[in-house]
Scaffold this motif. Structure first.
Motif, PDB file in Angstrom:
ATOM      1  N   ASN A   1       3.030  13.640 -14.336  1.00 34.60           N
ATOM      2  CA  ASN A   1       2.043  14.110 -15.303  1.00 34.60           C
ATOM      3  C   ASN A   1       1.939  15.622 -15.309  1.00 34.60           C
ATOM      4  O   ASN A   1       1.870  16.246 -16.361  1.00 34.60           O
ATOM      5  CB  ASN A   1       0.671  13.506 -14.984  1.00 34.60           C
TER       6      ASN A   1
ATOM      7  N   THR B   1       0.834  -1.209   0.000  1.00 36.55           N
ATOM      8  CA  THR B   1       0.000   0.000   0.000  1.00 36.55           C
ATOM      9  C   THR B   1       0.859   1.245   0.000  1.00 36.55           C
ATOM     10  O   THR B   1       0.617   2.196  -0.750  1.00 36.55           O
ATOM     11  CB  THR B   1      -0.906   0.019   1.237  1.00 36.55           C
TER      12      THR B   1
ATOM     13  N   VAL C   1       3.455   9.512 -10.093  1.00 30.85           N
ATOM     14  CA  VAL C   1       2.802   9.608 -11.396  1.00 30.85           C
ATOM     15  C   VAL C   1       2.101  10.952 -11.547  1.00 30.85           C
ATOM     16  O   VAL C   1       2.157  11.594 -12.595  1.00 30.85           O
ATOM     17  CB  VAL C   1       1.817   8.437 -11.572  1.00 30.85           C
ATOM     18  N   ASP C   2       1.455  11.400 -10.457  1.00 33.24           N
ATOM     19  CA  ASP C   2       0.789  12.706 -10.517  1.00 33.24           C
ATOM     20  C   ASP C   2       1.785  13.809 -10.822  1.00 33.24           C
ATOM     21  O   ASP C   2       1.568  14.667 -11.690  1.00 33.24           O
ATOM     22  CB  ASP C   2       0.107  13.002  -9.177  1.00 33.24           C
TER      23      ASP C   2
ATOM     24  N   SER D   1      -5.061  19.417  -7.711  1.00 33.23           N
ATOM     25  CA  SER D   1      -5.306  17.972  -7.626  1.00 33.23           C
ATOM     26  C   SER D   1      -5.006  17.539  -6.209  1.00 33.23           C
ATOM     27  O   SER D   1      -4.068  18.012  -5.601  1.00 33.23           O
ATOM     28  CB  SER D   1      -4.424  17.218  -8.609  1.00 33.23           C
TER      29      SER D   1
ATOM     30  N   SER E   1       2.362   1.723  -3.354  1.00 34.10           N
ATOM     31  CA  SER E   1       1.430   2.240  -4.357  1.00 34.10           C
ATOM     32  C   SER E   1       1.136   3.706  -4.138  1.00 34.10           C
ATOM     33  O   SER E   1       0.958   4.458  -5.092  1.00 34.10           O
ATOM     34  CB  SER E   1       0.095   1.509  -4.342  1.00 34.10           C
ATOM     35  N   SER E   2       1.090   4.138  -2.855  1.00 35.85           N
ATOM     36  CA  SER E   2       0.807   5.552  -2.624  1.00 35.85           C
ATOM     37  C   SER E   2       1.958   6.414  -3.123  1.00 35.85           C
ATOM     38  O   SER E   2       1.739   7.474  -3.733  1.00 35.85           O
ATOM     39  CB  SER E   2       0.519   5.776  -1.141  1.00 35.85           C
ATOM     40  N   THR E   3       3.221   5.928  -2.893  1.00 40.79           N
ATOM     41  CA  THR E   3       4.362   6.677  -3.437  1.00 40.79           C
ATOM     42  C   THR E   3       4.283   6.747  -4.955  1.00 40.79           C
ATOM     43  O   THR E   3       4.536   7.790  -5.560  1.00 40.79           O
ATOM     44  CB  THR E   3       5.684   5.998  -3.068  1.00 40.79           C
ATOM     45  N   MET E   4       3.929   5.608  -5.550  1.00 39.16           N
ATOM     46  CA  MET E   4       3.854   5.562  -7.003  1.00 39.16           C
ATOM     47  C   MET E   4       2.786   6.515  -7.505  1.00 39.16           C
ATOM     48  O   MET E   4       2.975   7.204  -8.512  1.00 39.16           O
ATOM     49  CB  MET E   4       3.548   4.129  -7.428  1.00 39.16           C
ATOM     50  N   ASN E   5       1.654   6.578  -6.794  1.00 36.89           N
ATOM     51  CA  ASN E   5       0.580   7.484  -7.185  1.00 36.89           C
ATOM     52  C   ASN E   5       1.062   8.932  -7.197  1.00 36.89           C
ATOM     53  O   ASN E   5       0.863   9.679  -8.151  1.00 36.89           O
ATOM     54  CB  ASN E   5      -0.583   7.298  -6.200  1.00 36.89           C
ATOM     55  N   GLU E   6       1.748   9.319  -6.115  1.00 32.47           N
ATOM     56  CA  GLU E   6       2.278  10.688  -6.049  1.00 32.47           C
ATOM     57  C   GLU E   6       3.238  10.950  -7.188  1.00 32.47           C
ATOM     58  O   GLU E   6       3.202  12.001  -7.834  1.00 32.47           O
ATOM     59  CB  GLU E   6       3.026  10.880  -4.729  1.00 32.47           C
TER      60      GLU E   6
ATOM     61  N   ASP F   1      10.849   9.891  -6.770  1.00 34.78           N
ATOM     62  CA  ASP F   1       9.856  10.898  -6.411  1.00 34.78           C
ATOM     63  C   ASP F   1      10.547  12.202  -6.032  1.00 34.78           C
ATOM     64  O   ASP F   1      10.166  13.295  -6.460  1.00 34.78           O
ATOM     65  CB  ASP F   1       9.026  10.362  -5.243  1.00 34.78           C
TER      66      ASP F   1
END
Lengths: 303, 430
Positions: A287, A273, A283-284, A300, A276-281, B394
């Motif tokens: 983008n 989890t 990707v945002d 966002s 995935s949260s790091t990956m979400n950040e 990141d």
């Protein structure tokens, strides 16, 4: 000097809590008035109660005493009334001695000690050192007995240090544990509670680990021949080692491994989890920085 | 002649680490000179030690192998190059990555010419390790190495290289071109098919399809054809293009591979006869792409999928019924299929020989063994490592100029909270 009376002392944690509570209260009341500078640490006095059976002195409880420092006089009436009250509730407990706080014994103490000899012919003196010393690992409590020694031709009563052990009943263990983990008044959410619990466990395990390492190092040096071969020490180590594993049946193993795997699965889920949260950040951010087509207008939400 | 000797002497003299850059510039200038003295190069090469004078050796090798070589010459070259690749010093050759890549490519070509791809495998693997700053970098030799392994059918040899996760691409240090990347994905996928690891093969083919592109190229088309077949075998359907596929690929790819797309649509109907018929009619198309073997595997996987669907409906079933449902020839064949599937771990069932009944069961994994503990431990470590990598990437993106300027520009539209110069966002970094 260490005691030669051969008495074994057992101390219950309730006494320690009482004394520290008493001291903290008095200290807080004193520093309540902010007009004058902080006075030197106050000394508090009280009596200790317990049972003496044969050579074992077990100290169970304590209560506070009124002591007039200016006149060096103990309030006898108060002490006697308190003693009677406690006798009604705990008939088995006797006044075994007295306690005080401070870093070392003082000369006035011997007078108080002598004053108590009419209640108990050989009282004990418990000294609590309230100064917090983070480097010190042991309890800052010392128990003194009075002995008649001949110094410079004059027989006088002096204090000698005695060793003691801590003895706990199950109820006491729970209450001490509870007091030790006083939660902060704010931020009592589940996360901080879990963090506090885990840090406590972590420091306990760390201390256990360091102590075992010391033992191990000592045993290795005995094996090499650098340290003397002590049978009693080795017997104690051997009995300690044999205490674990506590259970060793196959059913226990199965259940244990299953529970262990369940915890591991939860940890696995938690790491996935978090990943995935790091990956979400990521990707945002990527983008917003580089994607020409999908520009999102406005804010966002970042988790 | 003299100048060549002088050059050789210089190489020998300057190959200590301090003078490497000087030597490098000298060698760059003397390219012309080397070409002129081609016949004498053999002598020069023998007087140099590849382990110490790697840079000079590299240049000489490269010149020697340019142009067409006779059989004996190429044998010679291959032998020299193999020893060189195994013993060369990494720091020296990192100064000239393009030359190094060219030498390796020549090695591959010569090995192909001699019809012995096996000889090139170990030297190329050594070359990859020497050029990579760390195992996370992709080099130009990855594609050649994988191609050699494919041709020699030594799939296991390539595993150590394939299993490295690639995170970094550095064109300056490795001399990489996009074609190498696409070839790496394509060959990597094919090797995984050879090892029957269809999941990983799908990953590789998807990388090849979604690589940024402005025009369609043959590698992508070939990769997509295999992708369709492998996804039918593994997943039962062809997944849609992910969002990050370049638009030119999204628009044009399906029209180039019409046969395969039709096969996919007929597979979805789960009708064995249709699929079989389709493949036989279009056999030539599949054969020309070397995909006939894969197509036959598609048929086999359809049987398996149908049997697996039966487990969701029935608890027990007789062999005859299974054969009828799945359109197999008879209960014997059904039994064979199911035995194979049980062995592969694709199904959990028990066959009762007396009355020919098959009872389907649940996954007996209880997750209560210490082997499972070790496996979980390993997986957790992998994920933690991946998470660390992600956080570092990141951070890199957060500090990137482009990103910060975009965020700064949007700020006036936000509420009045953002007064800071650098925007503060609420992250709960657990």
């Amino acid at each position: 000097m260490s005691s030669s009376s051969g008495l074994t002392f057992k101390l219950h944690p309730l006494v320690i809590l009482n004394i520290s509570d008493h001291y903290t209260r008095i200290k807080a009341q004193q520093s309540g008035s902010a007009s004058r500078p902080l006075p030197p640490a106050p000394r508090v006095y009280g009596c200790v109660l317990g049972v003496q059976t044969g050579r074992t002195v077990e100290i169970f409880n304590s209560f506070e005493l009124h002591y007039d420092a200016t006149q060096n006089v103990l309030d006898r009436a108060f002490l006697e009334s308190k003693q009677e009250q406690y006798k009604k509730v705990f008939p088995k407990y006797d006044v075994l001695g007295w306690y005080s706080t401070g870093s070392d014994i003082q000369d006035s103490d011997i007078l108080i000690h002598k004053a108590l000899t009419d209640i108990n012919e050989s009282p004990v003196y418990l000294l609590l050192n309230p100064t917090i010393n983070h480097a010190q690992k042991d309890l800052p409590i010392s128990i003194f007995e009075s002995e008649l020694h001949v110094i410079e031709g004059v027989p006088s009563l002096i204090f000698v240090n005695a060793s003691y052990t801590i003895e706990t009943v199950e109820a006491e263990r729970i209450s001490v544990d509870h007091v030790a983990h006083i939660k902060p008044s704010d931020g009592s959410s589940a996360a901080t509670q879990l963090a506090a619990h885990l840090t406590g466990m972590h420091s306990a395990i760390k201390m256990l680990n360091s102590r075992i390492r010391v033992l191990h190092h000592h045993l290795v040096s005995i094996q090499k021949g650098e340290a003397p071969y002590e049978h009693s020490l080795l017997r104690q180590v051997s009995s300690l080692v044999r205490r674990l594993p506590a259970i060793d049946s196959s059913r226990f193993q199965d259940d244990f491994v299953m529970e262990y795997n369940d915890t591991l699965l939860m940890t696995y889920l938690a790491t996935i989890t978090k990943c995935s949260s790091t990956m979400n950040e990521l990707v945002d951010k990527f983008n917003t920085a580089y994607d020409k087509q999908n520009r999102r207008p406005g804010r966002s939400t970042f988790i | 002649m003299d100048s060549l000797d002088a050059l050789v002497a210089q190489v020998q003299g300057f190959s200590g680490t301090d003078d490497l850059l000087h030597l490098f510039s000298l060698l760059k200038q003397s390219d012309e000179l080397l070409h002129n003295h081609a016949p004498r190069l053999q002598y020069a090469l023998s007087s140099l030690d590849p382990a110490k004078h790697s840079l000079g050796y590299l240049y000489l090798l490269e010149v020697q192998s340019s142009g067409t070589l006779s059989q004996e010459q190429s044998e010679n070259f291959l032998a020299l190059a193999s020893t060189f690749l195994n013993v060369c010093i990494a720091e020296q050759i990192c100064l000239a990555p393009e030359k190094f890549n060219m030498v390796c490519r020549r090695v591959k070509e010569q090995a192909l010419q001699l019809q012995e791809p096996l000889r090139a495998i170990l030297p190329l693997q050594a070359a990859i390790r020497k050029l990579q700053p760390s195992s996370e970098f992709l080099t130009a030799m990855h594609a050649d190495f994988l191609q050699m392994c494919l041709l020699a059918k030594c799939y296991k040899a390539s595993l150590s290289v394939l299993e490295d996760d690639i995170f970094e691409i550095d064109q300056k240090r490795t001399g990489l071109v996009p074609r190498d990347f696409l070839l790496y994905c394509y060959y990597g996928g094919m090797i995984h098919i050879g090892l029957k690891q269809f999941g990983k093969a799908l990953e590789f083919f998807q990388h090849a399809i979604t690589a940024p592109a402005t025009v369609l190229n043959a590698i992508t088309i070939a990769a997509y054809k295999k992708f369709v077949l492998v996804s039918l075998i593994q997943l039962g359907q062809v997944p849609l293009f992910p969002k990050y596929t370049p638009p030119v690929v999204q628009r044009n790819l399906k029209s180039c591979v019409q046969d395969y797309v039709d096969l996919a649509t007929s597979y979805v109907t789960r009708n064995i006869a249709d699929v079989k018929g389709y493949i036989t009619t279009h056999e030539d198309a599949f054969k020309s792409d070397n995909n006939l073997g894969l197509a036959r595997q598609v048929i086999a996987s359809l049987y398996k999928r149908n049997i697996q669907r039966l487990t969701q409906t029935y608890l027990t079933l007789s062999l005859q019924d299974i054969a009828d449902n799945v359109q197999l020839d008879g209960p014997k064949e059904a039994e064979l299929h199911i035995l194979q599937m049980i062995q592969d771990g694709e199904i959990f069932a028990r066959i009762n020989q007396k009355d020919g009944m098959v009872s389907f069961q649940e996954d007996p994994e209880q997750y209560n063994t210490s082997a499972m503990t070790m496996r979980l431990n390993l997986e957790i470590h992998n994920i933690v490592r991946l998470a660390k990598k992600l956080t570092s990437v990141d951070e890199q993106v957060s500090c990137d100029q482009v990103y910060l300027s975009k965020i700064g520009r949007d700020r006036p539209r936000y509420e009045t909270e953002d007064f800071d110069i650098v925007p503060q966002k609420m992250y709960t970094n657990l």
